[in-house]
Write an enzyme that holds these catalytic residues in place. Sequence first.
Site, PDB file in Angstrom:
ATOM      1  N   ASP A  12       0.828  -1.203   0.000  1.00 40.60           N
ATOM      2  CA  ASP A  12       0.000   0.000   0.000  1.00 40.60           C
ATOM      3  C   ASP A  12       0.862   1.253   0.000  1.00 40.60           C
ATOM      4  OD1 ASP A  12      -2.651   1.392   0.419  1.00 40.60           O
ATOM      5  OD2 ASP A  12      -1.629   2.014   2.243  1.00 40.60           O
ATOM      6  N   ALA A  17      -2.673   3.153  -5.284  1.00 43.16           N
ATOM      7  CA  ALA A  17      -3.960   2.549  -4.954  1.00 43.16           C
ATOM      8  C   ALA A  17      -4.064   2.385  -3.445  1.00 43.16           C
ATOM      9  CB  ALA A  17      -4.099   1.205  -5.654  1.00 43.16           C
ATOM     10  N   ASN A 101     -16.354   3.509 -10.573  1.00 43.99           N
ATOM     11  CA  ASN A 101     -16.458   4.717 -11.378  1.00 43.99           C
ATOM     12  C   ASN A 101     -15.717   4.568 -12.702  1.00 43.99           C
ATOM     13  OD1 ASN A 101     -18.133   6.664 -10.336  1.00 43.99           O
ATOM     14  ND2 ASN A 101     -16.577   7.612  -9.056  1.00 43.99           N
ATOM     15  N   HIS A 506     -13.051   6.381   6.036  1.00 46.91           N
ATOM     16  CA  HIS A 506     -13.213   7.817   6.189  1.00 46.91           C
ATOM     17  C   HIS A 506     -12.646   8.323   7.508  1.00 46.91           C
ATOM     18  CE1 HIS A 506     -16.881   7.498   3.312  1.00 46.91           C
ATOM     19  NE2 HIS A 506     -15.755   7.607   2.659  1.00 46.91           N
ATOM     20  N   LEU A 525     -33.019   6.224  14.515  1.00 49.07           N
ATOM     21  CA  LEU A 525     -33.742   6.613  13.307  1.00 49.07           C
ATOM     22  C   LEU A 525     -35.063   5.843  13.178  1.00 49.07           C
ATOM     23  CD1 LEU A 525     -30.676   6.823  10.890  1.00 49.07           C
ATOM     24  CD2 LEU A 525     -32.274   8.702  11.322  1.00 49.07           C
ATOM     25  N   ALA A 528     -37.560   7.172  15.543  1.00 49.48           N
ATOM     26  CA  ALA A 528     -38.040   8.510  15.162  1.00 49.48           C
ATOM     27  C   ALA A 528     -39.023   8.465  14.005  1.00 49.48           C
ATOM     28  CB  ALA A 528     -36.859   9.407  14.811  1.00 49.48           C
TER      29      ALA A 528
END
Length: 849
Positions: A12, A17, A101, A506, A525, A528
């Site tokens: 890596d 990549a 993509n 992330h 959620l 709610a």
Amino acid sequence: FFAEEAYIADLDSKSGASLKLTILNKKGRIWTMVAGGGASVIYSDTICDLGGAKELANYGEYSGAPSEQQTYEYAKTILGLMTQEKHPEGKVLIIGGGIANFTNVAATFRGIITALIEFRERLIEHNIKLFVRRAGPNYQEGLRRMREVGRTLGIPLYVFGPETHMTSIVGMALGTRPIPKELSVDTATANFALPSGEKDSNKQCQSAQQGTAKAVRSPVVDSRNGRVSQGDAKATQMFTNKTKSIVWGMQNRAVQSMLDFDFVCRRTEPSVVAIIYPFTGDHKQKFYWGHKEILIPVYKQMKDAMTKHPDADVLVNFASLRSAYSSTMETMEFPQIRTIAIIAEGIPENYTRKLIKMANEKNVSIIGPATVGGLKPGCFKIGNTGGMMDNILHSKLYRPGSVAYVSRSGGMSNELNNIVSKATDGVYEGVAIGGDRYPGTTFMDHIMRYQADDNIKMIVLLGEVGGVEEYEVCKALQEKKITKPLVAWCIGTCAGMFTSEVQFGHAGSCANSNKETATAKNEALKAAGAYVPDSFDYLGDVIQNVYEQLVKQGIIVPAPEVPPPTVPMDYSWARELGLIRKPASFMTSICDERGQELIYAGMPISDVLQKNVGIGGVISLLWFQRCLPPYCCKFFEMCLMVTADHGPAVSGAHNTIVCARAGKDLVSSLVSGLLTIGDRFGGALDGAAKMFSEAYDKGMHPAEFVNHMRNKGQLIMGIGHRVKSINNPDQRVKIVKEFVMSNFPATPLLQYALEVEKITTSKKPNLILNVDGVIACAFVDMLRNCGSFTSEEAQEYVNIGAINSLFVLGRSIGFIGHYMDQRRLKQGLYRHPWDDISYVLPEQYNGGN
């Protein structure tokens, strides 16, 4: 820390990549090899949701378009781990991924397939089943190859594409979902557009749109302020079908992708009006608009782009993390820009907070950082969002639907487009807010826009572990600020089940408290009032159920389908897919620079250096396409040494010196010397080779050959020297001759030439076999007797002038030496002295005598 993890981490670090591997349970029976950061989390989530947490062996990803070799190394590492010890129930390998993509799926699969072939026996021995699901550019070919290798290797290998929900293969692998028979898939990757078909396609679209108008009332869009009105509802929209943007950065592929999207949406004009690129002067860049070529201006200064394009209100910022902050701050100095998309990831968080503060003050919407962007079908898309035209057509993004989504993960945008297009009438708008901890706009910013837009009938939210923004959505649901149906899911539910620490892709995907876990968010959620599936595996089913309820209630009136328009495919991509063929402009059989490393006639450059083949070995590879015996390589090197120079007085060196003293550069001076090489200077090698070999092959006696050439009035090439003679031998000839006699397996032509020399020197002592003659005859003996060439190949090399190449290459060394010598000595312009020129003019001009 396992050795395999260290190995992948090292790979890596050396790659552009992304290659990640965390071993959770070496004895586990469920292994994954997933393309994409967001997808890798979702596959792990689904495995855990379906009860496979204890058997999950690893977490990781390969993404960012790794090379075939890198993919092979990654796959080999996974397969090696899987086959270290057996499991009583056998093992499963899930080769998954979302819709890519721009990655050529077939190309990335090559490395995986190579590893599978290598591990065939061990895969069978360990009772391993493989489940594959992938989509994206050229996925059809990739899946075909996978199916083929499954049949060839005789291992259970089940292959699916975008027609199957992304995580369905997990249920199949774990036995909770039946394995269907192979589904029929498209065999082409995109619609071809022929110029003649464009008008017909437009007519079809117009008739379909007229039918649509009968079913639902279309909104009226004011392109000047971007407000949409339908009934009494009003909402500020980020994008319309008149949106114009400026792109920061020379991202030609992204710009072309935006223009292709515009074209397929039948916009009347391109959405990109200018490019800002500080590293070049102002100029125009060529792009395609459908079949036509257009020019888009490129500006060095942002103020010039803004001044000349005042109607642009969106900036797509492709600046690197080092300059994204400054370029975005500069952008916000121009009030015309209302939306900025920041693609770069890794911007320091304190810079991001400053950007958000300034954006709030300027009333500017920021999408990102660390985002792929967003899109609005029929109107506009940011950069590379949506991927290649295959994805856009497959997910029907060329016309609006009724569903809007917001996601953190940009990589999952394509998958959401696919899920929504299959379960509903399609996407109305989709935005990926970015994976950083501090996004420029939040889930609520976009959800409230969707809530206020009457064209949007239902909303989809894809959150993730980390942060608390989803609780703002819960509050809005409870307070009835959000009244439209909201389907939600937060990825990362597997995090709580891992015994070792795992960092997801992330920066913001890290839970600092129980409240930030994906499981807690999903429960909140659901409480709610959001529609929350039990797993991502059922997200498409829940979306479809909500959509069908809205259709039954008459809230959504499905419109007649608009036929997909034809769209041109780039020539380079069509050729890569094998859809077209064209004769190549050039052919080469000696060198290939396209792979991991340079290859000389089949030998990697690393082997060339490590095996120390020398210059002679390189000559044998590049000139003769093979590794010749060491004595041949040594002969080449010896020839280069003895022909490197012969003093400054010879024609070539003289020309080089004169040219150098005239102030010309190295290449010009070298070429001036090389141009003198011919039959009279240096070029006798080929002539000598042909003369001697023809005479020898015809069986002519040496004396007969000499008499024959004398009767023809021709000099024998390779015989004679201006200075050297039988009494003053040329040491160069002696050295080469002795080496050849001692090392070559046979030297019949050289022996023949030496017999000729005995005859010619008996007539005149300087008619010796010169260096050209000895090299030429030895070269022919090498070609004919080294065992590496057929007789036809040997003769072909003589005919094409290969022998003279040794003199050209060798003498170039000397010419360069003379050039450098003259420049080092700082010699001035050369003018030939008058007293060395004999001026002989016609008599009528000699004073009238």
